[in-house]
Design a protein around this motif. Structure first.
Motif, PDB file in Angstrom:
ATOM      1  N   VAL A  37       0.810  -1.220   0.000  1.00  0.00           N
ATOM      2  CA  VAL A  37       0.000   0.000   0.000  1.00  0.00           C
ATOM      3  C   VAL A  37       0.845   1.273   0.000  1.00  0.00           C
ATOM      4  CG1 VAL A  37      -1.664   1.321   1.368  1.00  0.00           C
ATOM      5  CG2 VAL A  37      -2.094  -1.083   0.860  1.00  0.00           C
ATOM      6  N   PRO A  38       1.890   1.394   0.824  1.00  0.00           N
ATOM      7  CA  PRO A  38       2.689   2.629   0.751  1.00  0.00           C
ATOM      8  C   PRO A  38       3.300   2.874  -0.635  1.00  0.00           C
ATOM      9  CG  PRO A  38       3.189   1.459   2.767  1.00  0.00           C
ATOM     10  CD  PRO A  38       2.327   0.554   1.951  1.00  0.00           C
ATOM     11  N   ILE A  40       2.050   1.924  -3.523  1.00  0.00           N
ATOM     12  CA  ILE A  40       0.960   2.352  -4.405  1.00  0.00           C
ATOM     13  C   ILE A  40       0.585   3.799  -4.112  1.00  0.00           C
ATOM     14  CG2 ILE A  40      -1.471   1.963  -4.969  1.00  0.00           C
ATOM     15  CD1 ILE A  40      -0.901  -1.061  -4.364  1.00  0.00           C
ATOM     16  N   LEU A  41       0.470   4.151  -2.829  1.00  0.00           N
ATOM     17  CA  LEU A  41       0.142   5.532  -2.464  1.00  0.00           C
ATOM     18  C   LEU A  41       1.213   6.500  -2.943  1.00  0.00           C
ATOM     19  CD1 LEU A  41      -1.291   5.131   1.141  1.00  0.00           C
ATOM     20  CD2 LEU A  41      -2.546   5.681  -0.948  1.00  0.00           C
ATOM     21  N   ASN A  42       2.471   6.131  -2.835  1.00  0.00           N
ATOM     22  CA  ASN A  42       3.544   7.009  -3.313  1.00  0.00           C
ATOM     23  C   ASN A  42       3.452   7.226  -4.818  1.00  0.00           C
ATOM     24  OD1 ASN A  42       4.885   7.783  -0.990  1.00  0.00           O
ATOM     25  ND2 ASN A  42       6.075   5.901  -0.936  1.00  0.00           N
ATOM     26  N   THR A  43       3.112   6.183  -5.548  1.00  0.00           N
ATOM     27  CA  THR A  43       2.995   6.305  -7.002  1.00  0.00           C
ATOM     28  C   THR A  43       1.843   7.218  -7.388  1.00  0.00           C
ATOM     29  OG1 THR A  43       3.888   4.077  -7.255  1.00  0.00           O
ATOM     30  CG2 THR A  43       2.702   4.995  -9.133  1.00  0.00           C
ATOM     31  N   VAL A  44       0.736   7.113  -6.665  1.00  0.00           N
ATOM     32  CA  VAL A  44      -0.464   7.875  -7.015  1.00  0.00           C
ATOM     33  C   VAL A  44      -0.453   9.280  -6.428  1.00  0.00           C
ATOM     34  CG1 VAL A  44      -2.981   7.938  -6.748  1.00  0.00           C
ATOM     35  CG2 VAL A  44      -1.842   5.779  -7.262  1.00  0.00           C
ATOM     36  N   LEU A  45      -0.086   9.411  -5.160  1.00  0.00           N
ATOM     37  CA  LEU A  45      -0.252  10.680  -4.454  1.00  0.00           C
ATOM     38  C   LEU A  45       0.994  11.544  -4.350  1.00  0.00           C
ATOM     39  CD1 LEU A  45      -2.408   9.439  -1.434  1.00  0.00           C
ATOM     40  CD2 LEU A  45      -3.195  10.521  -3.532  1.00  0.00           C
ATOM     41  N   ILE A  56       4.407   8.982   3.981  1.00  0.00           N
ATOM     42  CA  ILE A  56       3.828   7.693   3.591  1.00  0.00           C
ATOM     43  C   ILE A  56       4.821   6.569   3.877  1.00  0.00           C
ATOM     44  CG2 ILE A  56       3.098   6.291   1.613  1.00  0.00           C
ATOM     45  CD1 ILE A  56       1.851   8.875   0.468  1.00  0.00           C
TER      46      ILE A  56
END
Length: 91
Positions: A37-38, A40-45, A56
């Motif tokens: 999850v971290p 994925i969040l870094n890639t998106v946000l 993150i």
């Protein structure tokens, strides 16, 4: 002094794993999510916001450490012949 048998230890571990395979699959899925999850969040946000990227990653690292220690707790419970549940990941 008691003798340690590697063969007995491996047999115990293999038997405990097979008896609790569905449980271990669900635990591994949760551990994988905690690690994924971290990223994925870094890639998106946070592709261009370093402070959000750092926050993150730090949060993900803290969660990962807690869950990994919980996984060790689960393994030790099985080694003692006790039952474990998913909630033990976060204890």
């Amino acid at each position: 002094m008691r003798k340690f048998s590697v063969g007995d230890a491996l047999n115990f571990g293999a038997n405990a794993t097979w008896r609790n395979l569905p449980f271990f699959i669900s635990v591994f899925a949760i551990v994988w999510l905690i690690h994924a999850v971290p990223n994925i969040l870094n890639t998106v946000l946070a592709p261009e916001r370093i402070e959000l990227f750092f926050l993150i990653n730090l949060t993900g690292w803290i969660l990962a450490v807690i869950v990994e220690l919980g996984f060790l707790n689960i393994l030790l419970r099985f080694a003692d012949g006790k039952k474990a549940n998913i909630g033990d990941l976060f204890k």
